[in-house]
Design a protein around this motif. Structure first.
Motif, PDB file in Angstrom:
ATOM      1  N   PRO A   1       0.779  -1.216  -0.093  1.00  0.00           N
ATOM      2  CA  PRO A   1       0.095  -0.024   0.152  1.00  0.00           C
ATOM      3  C   PRO A   1       0.691   1.102  -0.098  1.00  0.00           C
ATOM      4  N   ALA A   2       1.981   1.183   0.825  1.00  0.00           N
ATOM      5  CA  ALA A   2       2.603   2.615   0.979  1.00  0.00           C
ATOM      6  C   ALA A   2       3.377   2.709  -0.362  1.00  0.00           C
ATOM      7  N   ILE A   3       3.981   1.642  -1.221  1.00  0.00           N
ATOM      8  CA  ILE A   3       4.882   1.831  -2.383  1.00  0.00           C
ATOM      9  C   ILE A   3       3.834   2.295  -3.177  1.00  0.00           C
ATOM     10  N   VAL A   4       2.588   1.666  -3.484  1.00  0.00           N
ATOM     11  CA  VAL A   4       1.674   2.065  -4.483  1.00  0.00           C
ATOM     12  C   VAL A   4       1.144   3.516  -4.418  1.00  0.00           C
ATOM     13  N   SER A   5       0.940   4.154  -3.187  1.00  0.00           N
ATOM     14  CA  SER A   5       0.835   5.565  -2.672  1.00  0.00           C
ATOM     15  C   SER A   5       1.839   6.419  -3.185  1.00  0.00           C
ATOM     16  N   GLN A   6       3.248   5.945  -3.066  1.00  0.00           N
ATOM     17  CA  GLN A   6       4.125   6.538  -3.495  1.00  0.00           C
ATOM     18  C   GLN A   6       4.350   6.635  -4.957  1.00  0.00           C
ATOM     19  N   PHE A   7       3.879   5.785  -5.698  1.00  0.00           N
ATOM     20  CA  PHE A   7       4.044   5.701  -7.164  1.00  0.00           C
ATOM     21  C   PHE A   7       2.849   6.396  -7.587  1.00  0.00           C
ATOM     22  N   ILE A   8       1.788   6.760  -6.847  1.00  0.00           N
ATOM     23  CA  ILE A   8       0.578   7.541  -7.177  1.00  0.00           C
ATOM     24  C   ILE A   8       1.292   9.278  -7.439  1.00  0.00           C
ATOM     25  N   SER A   9       1.962   9.306  -6.207  1.00  0.00           N
ATOM     26  CA  SER A   9       2.571  10.768  -6.366  1.00  0.00           C
ATOM     27  C   SER A   9       3.695  10.802  -7.173  1.00  0.00           C
ATOM     28  N   LEU A  10       4.164   9.999  -7.477  1.00  0.00           N
ATOM     29  CA  LEU A  10       5.304   9.897  -8.691  1.00  0.00           C
ATOM     30  C   LEU A  10       4.577  10.321 -10.079  1.00  0.00           C
ATOM     31  N   VAL A  11       3.379   9.708 -10.297  1.00  0.00           N
ATOM     32  CA  VAL A  11       2.738  10.100 -11.517  1.00  0.00           C
ATOM     33  C   VAL A  11       2.452  11.241 -11.651  1.00  0.00           C
ATOM     34  N   LYS A  12       2.039  11.974 -10.546  1.00  0.00           N
ATOM     35  CA  LYS A  12       1.639  13.535 -10.536  1.00  0.00           C
ATOM     36  C   LYS A  12       2.804  14.245 -10.479  1.00  0.00           C
ATOM     37  N   ASP A  13       3.836  13.911  -9.902  1.00  0.00           N
ATOM     38  CA  ASP A  13       5.175  14.784  -9.969  1.00  0.00           C
ATOM     39  C   ASP A  13       5.731  14.818 -11.159  1.00  0.00           C
ATOM     40  N   THR A  14       5.138  13.928 -12.328  1.00  0.00           N
ATOM     41  CA  THR A  14       5.815  14.164 -13.759  1.00  0.00           C
ATOM     42  C   THR A  14       5.649  15.312 -14.280  1.00  0.00           C
ATOM     43  N   SER A  15       4.443  16.099 -13.903  1.00  0.00           N
ATOM     44  CA  SER A  15       4.048  17.276 -14.299  1.00  0.00           C
ATOM     45  C   SER A  15       5.141  18.432 -13.909  1.00  0.00           C
ATOM     46  N   LEU A  16       6.055  18.060 -12.936  1.00  0.00           N
ATOM     47  CA  LEU A  16       7.174  19.148 -12.596  1.00  0.00           C
ATOM     48  C   LEU A  16       8.490  19.168 -13.687  1.00  0.00           C
ATOM     49  N   ALA A  17       8.479  18.083 -14.632  1.00  0.00           N
ATOM     50  CA  ALA A  17       9.150  17.894 -15.632  1.00  0.00           C
ATOM     51  C   ALA A  17       9.037  18.837 -16.821  1.00  0.00           C
ATOM     52  N   THR A  18       7.635  19.579 -16.696  1.00  0.00           N
ATOM     53  CA  THR A  18       7.447  20.603 -17.671  1.00  0.00           C
ATOM     54  C   THR A  18       8.341  21.526 -17.895  1.00  0.00           C
ATOM     55  N   ILE A  19       9.144  21.784 -16.604  1.00  0.00           N
ATOM     56  CA  ILE A  19       9.997  22.954 -16.589  1.00  0.00           C
ATOM     57  C   ILE A  19      11.223  22.611 -17.420  1.00  0.00           C
ATOM     58  N   ILE A  20      11.525  21.401 -17.705  1.00  0.00           N
ATOM     59  CA  ILE A  20      12.728  21.082 -18.870  1.00  0.00           C
ATOM     60  C   ILE A  20      12.075  20.740 -20.216  1.00  0.00           C
ATOM     61  N   VAL A  21      10.919  21.026 -20.420  1.00  0.00           N
ATOM     62  CA  VAL A  21      10.093  20.888 -21.693  1.00  0.00           C
ATOM     63  C   VAL A  21      10.056  19.406 -21.954  1.00  0.00           C
ATOM     64  N   LEU A  22       9.546  18.775 -21.058  1.00  0.00           N
ATOM     65  CA  LEU A  22       9.220  17.388 -21.183  1.00  0.00           C
ATOM     66  C   LEU A  22       7.757  17.324 -22.041  1.00  0.00           C
ATOM     67  N   PRO A  23       7.747  16.710 -23.192  1.00  0.00           N
ATOM     68  CA  PRO A  23       6.337  16.529 -23.821  1.00  0.00           C
ATOM     69  C   PRO A  23       5.317  15.870 -23.274  1.00  0.00           C
ATOM     70  N   ASP A  24       5.035  15.991 -22.041  1.00  0.00           N
ATOM     71  CA  ASP A  24       4.101  15.352 -21.311  1.00  0.00           C
ATOM     72  C   ASP A  24       2.746  15.977 -21.343  1.00  0.00           C
ATOM     73  N   LEU A  25       1.799  15.264 -20.623  1.00  0.00           N
ATOM     74  CA  LEU A  25       0.494  15.824 -20.659  1.00  0.00           C
ATOM     75  C   LEU A  25       0.421  17.336 -20.240  1.00  0.00           C
ATOM     76  N   MET A  26       0.976  17.653 -19.201  1.00  0.00           N
ATOM     77  CA  MET A  26       0.815  19.155 -18.792  1.00  0.00           C
ATOM     78  C   MET A  26       1.350  20.132 -19.978  1.00  0.00           C
ATOM     79  N   ASN A  27       2.624  19.634 -20.418  1.00  0.00           N
ATOM     80  CA  ASN A  27       3.363  20.431 -21.394  1.00  0.00           C
ATOM     81  C   ASN A  27       2.269  20.473 -22.616  1.00  0.00           C
ATOM     82  N   HIS A  28       1.513  19.432 -23.216  1.00  0.00           N
ATOM     83  CA  HIS A  28       0.728  19.585 -24.263  1.00  0.00           C
ATOM     84  C   HIS A  28      -0.363  20.331 -23.828  1.00  0.00           C
ATOM     85  N   ALA A  29      -0.932  20.417 -22.942  1.00  0.00           N
ATOM     86  CA  ALA A  29      -1.987  21.272 -22.318  1.00  0.00           C
ATOM     87  C   ALA A  29      -1.653  22.805 -22.312  1.00  0.00           C
TER      88      ALA A  29
END
Length: 236
Positions: free
Chosen positions: A148-176
């Motif tokens: 349970p703790a690991i899955v919760s941590q990985f859920i946070s990781l998915v949301k934290d991918t939006s931070l990589a927009t700062i280096i122009v990662l072409p992710d969901l946040m960047n495209h939006a």
């Protein structure tokens, strides 16, 4: 109404889905790497290898207390100074794997500590070596406890991918951002689309966690019932 319909045109939706694919790709790669390295580091810190465990623990504490965005910046802008220049996708994967490995390592250490000491003593009394007992007896039980703790941590990781927009990662946040940057009327519709897509991915992981907890609970109950039956038969 026309603004909403325009924001959700097929071209924009397809562009968002392309970004969502990058988000999922970065998340999956980061999850796999952080789980592997986090498990190794957690075990090293638990077994108290002279000097090595102390150094690993010190590095883990440093990484855990740094902001993820700083690690992303260092990976993307710092590594080129030593001759390695990753693209935004791999820079994001490396940064998140490093950060999450430290988090997972602590979860692993806590999971191992949650296993009763008697389990190790019982395994050693059967003739197993320390490492055999750790591998075959302690770790399987610890992994069940920390899912349970690991899955919760990985859920946070998915949301934290939006931070990589700062280096122009072409992710969901960047495209939006690109879409509503071209038409500011699409800002709110894009935020709603982001909320829905992130929710779908994170909620799916939450359901997986619940499923695994249920399966583990069922297996534990089944094992306890079988042990009780054996004990009753032995008394007859």
């Amino acid at each position: 109404m026309l603004t909403i319909l325009g924001a959700y045109s097929w071209i924009n939706i397809r562009f968002l889905l392309e970004g969502a694919w990058v988000t999922i790709l970065v998340s999956v790669l980061s999850i796999i790497l952080s789980y592997i390295f986090g498990l190794i580091l957690g075990v090293i810190r638990y077994v108290q290898i002279k000097y090595v465990s102390a150094i690993v623990g010190f590095l883990i504490d440093i990484i855990r207390n740094l902001p993820l965005i700083l690690i992303i910046f260092f990976t993307y802008f710092g590594l080129p100074n030593i001759g390695f220049k990753p693209d935004p996708i791999w820079a994001s994967v490396i940064a998140m794997a490093v950060f999450e490995s430290a988090m997972v390592a602590e979860i692993v250490r806590a999971g191992i500590n949650s296993v009763p000491v008697g389990q190790m003593e019982g395994a050693r009394s059967t003739g197993m070596s320390y490492w055999q007992a750790l591998r075959y007896i302690i770790l399987p039980q610890a992994v069940k406890n920390m899912i349970p703790a690991i899955v919760s941590q990985f859920i946070s990781l998915v949301k934290d991918t939006s931070l990589a927009t700062i280096i122009v990662l072409p992710d969901l946040m960047n495209h939006a951002q690109i879409i509503y940057g071209q038409n500011t009327n699409y800002t709110i519709p894009m935020f709603l689309a982001l909320a829905v897509m992130y929710f779908i991915v994170c909620y799916s992981l939450s359901l997986l966690s619940q499923y695994l907890e249920h399966r583990i609970g069922s297996s534990k109950k089944k094992g306890a019932d079988e042990a009780e039956i054996v004990a009753q038969e032995a008394q007859r």
